[in-house]
Write an enzyme that holds these catalytic residues in place. Sequence first.
Site, PDB file in Angstrom:
ATOM      1  N   ASP A 152       0.854  -1.183   0.000  1.00  0.00           N
ATOM      2  CA  ASP A 152       0.000   0.000   0.000  1.00  0.00           C
ATOM      3  C   ASP A 152       0.887   1.230   0.000  1.00  0.00           C
ATOM      4  O   ASP A 152       2.118   1.111   0.005  1.00  0.00           O
ATOM      5  CB  ASP A 152      -0.987  -0.001   1.181  1.00  0.00           C
ATOM      6  CG  ASP A 152      -2.314   0.639   0.790  1.00  0.00           C
ATOM      7  OD1 ASP A 152      -2.309   1.786   0.334  1.00  0.00           O
ATOM      8  OD2 ASP A 152      -3.357  -0.033   0.934  1.00  0.00           O
ATOM      9  N   TRP A 203      -7.980  -3.243   8.226  1.00  0.00           N
ATOM     10  CA  TRP A 203      -7.070  -2.179   7.788  1.00  0.00           C
ATOM     11  C   TRP A 203      -6.430  -1.592   9.039  1.00  0.00           C
ATOM     12  O   TRP A 203      -7.075  -1.528  10.091  1.00  0.00           O
ATOM     13  CB  TRP A 203      -7.843  -1.115   7.007  1.00  0.00           C
ATOM     14  CG  TRP A 203      -8.542  -1.706   5.832  1.00  0.00           C
ATOM     15  CD1 TRP A 203      -9.858  -2.052   5.747  1.00  0.00           C
ATOM     16  CD2 TRP A 203      -7.949  -2.077   4.583  1.00  0.00           C
ATOM     17  NE1 TRP A 203     -10.115  -2.613   4.521  1.00  0.00           N
ATOM     18  CE2 TRP A 203      -8.970  -2.636   3.782  1.00  0.00           C
ATOM     19  CE3 TRP A 203      -6.664  -1.988   4.054  1.00  0.00           C
ATOM     20  CZ2 TRP A 203      -8.737  -3.111   2.498  1.00  0.00           C
ATOM     21  CZ3 TRP A 203      -6.434  -2.448   2.770  1.00  0.00           C
ATOM     22  CH2 TRP A 203      -7.469  -3.003   2.001  1.00  0.00           C
ATOM     23  N   THR A 204      -5.182  -1.152   8.901  1.00  0.00           N
ATOM     24  CA  THR A 204      -4.458  -0.862  10.141  1.00  0.00           C
ATOM     25  C   THR A 204      -3.970   0.588  10.265  1.00  0.00           C
ATOM     26  O   THR A 204      -3.015   0.842  10.979  1.00  0.00           O
ATOM     27  CB  THR A 204      -3.269  -1.827  10.298  1.00  0.00           C
ATOM     28  OG1 THR A 204      -2.420  -1.694   9.148  1.00  0.00           O
ATOM     29  CG2 THR A 204      -3.737  -3.258  10.425  1.00  0.00           C
ATOM     30  N   TRP A 253     -16.560  -4.667  -1.469  1.00  0.00           N
ATOM     31  CA  TRP A 253     -16.321  -4.001  -0.180  1.00  0.00           C
ATOM     32  C   TRP A 253     -17.179  -2.767   0.009  1.00  0.00           C
ATOM     33  O   TRP A 253     -17.521  -2.416   1.122  1.00  0.00           O
ATOM     34  CB  TRP A 253     -14.840  -3.659  -0.012  1.00  0.00           C
ATOM     35  CG  TRP A 253     -14.324  -2.539  -0.868  1.00  0.00           C
ATOM     36  CD1 TRP A 253     -13.948  -2.618  -2.176  1.00  0.00           C
ATOM     37  CD2 TRP A 253     -14.106  -1.185  -0.478  1.00  0.00           C
ATOM     38  NE1 TRP A 253     -13.516  -1.407  -2.629  1.00  0.00           N
ATOM     39  CE2 TRP A 253     -13.597  -0.492  -1.600  1.00  0.00           C
ATOM     40  CE3 TRP A 253     -14.288  -0.472   0.712  1.00  0.00           C
ATOM     41  CZ2 TRP A 253     -13.273   0.859  -1.576  1.00  0.00           C
ATOM     42  CZ3 TRP A 253     -13.963   0.879   0.735  1.00  0.00           C
ATOM     43  CH2 TRP A 253     -13.461   1.532  -0.391  1.00  0.00           C
ATOM     44  N   HIS A 304      -2.778   3.218  -4.861  1.00  0.00           N
ATOM     45  CA  HIS A 304      -2.279   2.849  -3.526  1.00  0.00           C
ATOM     46  C   HIS A 304      -0.837   2.346  -3.579  1.00  0.00           C
ATOM     47  O   HIS A 304      -0.475   1.421  -2.848  1.00  0.00           O
ATOM     48  CB  HIS A 304      -3.152   1.760  -2.899  1.00  0.00           C
ATOM     49  CG  HIS A 304      -4.409   2.284  -2.271  1.00  0.00           C
ATOM     50  ND1 HIS A 304      -4.434   2.874  -1.038  1.00  0.00           N
ATOM     51  CD2 HIS A 304      -5.691   2.309  -2.716  1.00  0.00           C
ATOM     52  CE1 HIS A 304      -5.681   3.239  -0.735  1.00  0.00           C
ATOM     53  NE2 HIS A 304      -6.456   2.907  -1.741  1.00  0.00           N
ATOM     54  N   ASP A 333      -8.614  -0.912  -5.966  1.00  0.00           N
ATOM     55  CA  ASP A 333      -9.556  -0.002  -5.316  1.00  0.00           C
ATOM     56  C   ASP A 333      -9.060   1.446  -5.334  1.00  0.00           C
ATOM     57  O   ASP A 333      -7.870   1.706  -5.427  1.00  0.00           O
ATOM     58  CB  ASP A 333      -9.791  -0.431  -3.858  1.00  0.00           C
ATOM     59  CG  ASP A 333      -8.510  -0.426  -3.050  1.00  0.00           C
ATOM     60  OD1 ASP A 333      -7.474  -0.852  -3.589  1.00  0.00           O
ATOM     61  OD2 ASP A 333      -8.533   0.022  -1.885  1.00  0.00           O
ATOM     62  N   GLU A 334     -10.039   2.345  -5.261  1.00  0.00           N
ATOM     63  CA  GLU A 334      -9.814   3.767  -4.968  1.00  0.00           C
ATOM     64  C   GLU A 334      -8.722   4.410  -5.817  1.00  0.00           C
ATOM     65  O   GLU A 334      -7.853   5.095  -5.296  1.00  0.00           O
ATOM     66  CB  GLU A 334      -9.451   3.931  -3.487  1.00  0.00           C
ATOM     67  CG  GLU A 334     -10.545   3.477  -2.561  1.00  0.00           C
ATOM     68  CD  GLU A 334     -10.184   3.645  -1.090  1.00  0.00           C
ATOM     69  OE1 GLU A 334     -11.024   4.154  -0.352  1.00  0.00           O
ATOM     70  OE2 GLU A 334      -9.055   3.280  -0.692  1.00  0.00           O
TER      71      GLU A 334
HETATM   72  C1  ACM Z   1     -10.737  -0.823   0.553  1.00  0.00           C
HETATM   73  O1  ACM Z   1     -11.219  -0.833   1.690  1.00  0.00           O
HETATM   74  N1  ACM Z   1     -10.228   0.292   0.057  1.00  0.00           N
HETATM   75  C2  ACM Z   1     -10.735  -2.000  -0.293  1.00  0.00           C
END
Ligand code: ACM
Length: 765
Positions: free
Chosen positions: A190, A472-473, A397, A265, A330-331
Amino acid sequence: MKYLLIVFFFPTYLLAQNKQISIIPVPVSLQQNVGEFIINEQTQIEFSAQSKQLQSAASFLRNAIQDISGLNLPINKNAKQKIVLALIKDAVIGEEGYRLVVLTNAIQIKANTPAGIIYGIQTLLQTLPAVRTNAKLTVPCMQVTDYPQFKWRGMHLDVSRHFFGPNVIKQYLDLLAAYKFNTFHWHLVDDQGWRIEIKKYPALTNTGAWRVDQTNLVWGSRPQAKEAEEPTYGGYYTQAQIKEIVAYASERNITVVPEIEMPGHVASAIASYPFLSCTQQQQLPLTGGNYTNMSSNYCAGNDSVIHFLENVLTEVIQLFPSKYIHIGGDEVDKTSWKKCTKCQQRIRKENLKDEDELQSYFIKRMEKFVNGKNRKIIGWDEILEGGLAPGATVMSWRGEAGGIAAAKMKHDVVMTPGNPVYFDHYQGDPASEPIAIGGFNTLKKVYDYEPLPKELNEEEARHVLGAQANLWTEYVTTPKQVEYMVLPRMLALSEVLWSPKASKDWAGFNERLQQHFKAFDQKGLNYSKGNFKVEIKPILKEGELYATLSTEAYKGQIYYTTNGDQPSLKSQLYEGLIKINSSVTIKAATVVNGEVKSIIPAEQQFALHKAIGKKVNYTHPISRYYMADGPNSLTDGIKGTTAINQFWHGIAAKDLIATIDLEEEKNIQSLSLGCLQNYNDWIMMPEWVKFEVSLDGVNYTTIKTVPNPIAQQEKKSVINNFTTTFPSLKARFVRVTAKVLDQLPKGHSGEGKPAWIFADEFIVE
Ligand code: ACM
Ligand code: ZN
């Protein structure tokens, strides 16, 4: 004589059940019998003909028993007291199921595969002490037949935002195995850290795995690094460590699915190799949530980027036997592609419509490469945008919509909707919990989750492989906090995924869970003690409004007030529906064993008015993500509070226009609509709110248009009631129009884009 009498009168069913069996996930069938098997020095482990295949399972069992008792059971044949592992052919239990029979002189675990044997062993281990003991090891006699409901039973862990070393990963895998999860989704890449050694590109970990240490600051307020600062926070897994972890997982029937994010990301990769971005500019590794002047996407127009990724994936595929390789997706903020010559050239050359299709082109190229190596891709639901790659599996998600769409297109799907399986969200009242990213996914919400959406027919539903929780952290900085976020919610999910739907039983689960809490205490695992926030909900019965109060706490009671006082043990005990006779505020707290557990009482305002329970007609549909408690949320008698997502109806980019049919002409003299502003969540006050009335539902008279009194720059969460009062008049229909703010104000992160409206309640008096 006395003793004999006691034994004589002790009922046999109590004898049989004096050791409570509390298996999670609950088996398909479990029958407890009289008697017990004692594991001692005479016990041996025996396995059937296909010895090689079961060697690993037998060692796993021996090690587990040694850990708790010090006994080193021989693996042998023809023992008197034995635990037998045997492969059989049994159509009922499928690939991962097992049959476990405990008799006084033998324990038999039978399955079609070593995976099933492992699960039988896990069930057996749940009947034994959790930690080292000198006590006798007894297993109650029983007969278990068990197999999973879903194929994909996943847990995810983000090791980029904060890094967790190999031993933490092994402990995480132990937890997964204990609760019969079979998939570990390892989020290795990421923006804030590249965590997997790639031999061909050493800078990915020499540079991309390290950042300036700002662990003392919360994620969102970590400033960007400066040139002179030394990057000391981070870490990565060497390929040797990865191989060891993959093998460790495999012994526990867990497939490790690596996620190599692309095309967004990836600021960490770009910090390592600037040629990967559209601008090709140098940048320092990100420290947290501040992205100012950072590139975070690969350039999708540059073939050397594609070749880089092919080389990376070649090494990844050699390390991970998983059928699926997760490619993220994603995103992606596509603005850099809009400004990039190479990306635009690619769009023209390949006849692509726009940047969405460019992402789709990029993913399809990666899919082709991965397929060429005999693997499949899986990606987040954004990979649907611009066209789904032909063999891709979709991880849904952003709710379930992406998963539903993909399943209807005959693509396989894994459900991971933010609500309720994002385990980075709070699980108890935020006042009682360590800071989290937001949201509220309680244990019961997870337990109530149903991975097969109603929207899918039987054929389509077959494409839903299962579900997964994601951790997610950004806000999870230590291994102890990792434990806290997944415990006990992953136990609830394990039951959703493994046990038959028909055996769902919240009270039974909560009861069995208490045994597991004891085990967590003994093992020193950090877990959430529960959500003590009382849930207050309205219900309408025969035109009357009532409140129902509920708590998730085991053996929890609820005390409440209606006079504004804080609830205490001296307040009213909740024993059933509370009739709402006037507009009141209910405050309620959970009490367990005579102790008030809620740190801040739950509080809900009820508004008794003339439109309660009446049907609301919307000109533009409410967002499926913000349906509150259903289509009549505006007239359910309760007002939204500043907690988002509970009783608010949300709509984006369109005016909220709601019409209520009062079913008969009524005298009315006041109309009011409550609205929320939550600047950072793009929720803004409407520009104005117009109230109209009608006798026939066709011709409407405007009563008043009320302007918005709240400043656009107000960043604190605020509620405003747009209200008008007037001399009493007769009306059968009332209509409210809330004008959406078309453009978020200057300086807002969504500047120029349309806002959301959140509204509740539409009060007619
Ligand atoms: C995500 O939570 N961005 C996959
Ligand atoms: Zn580009």
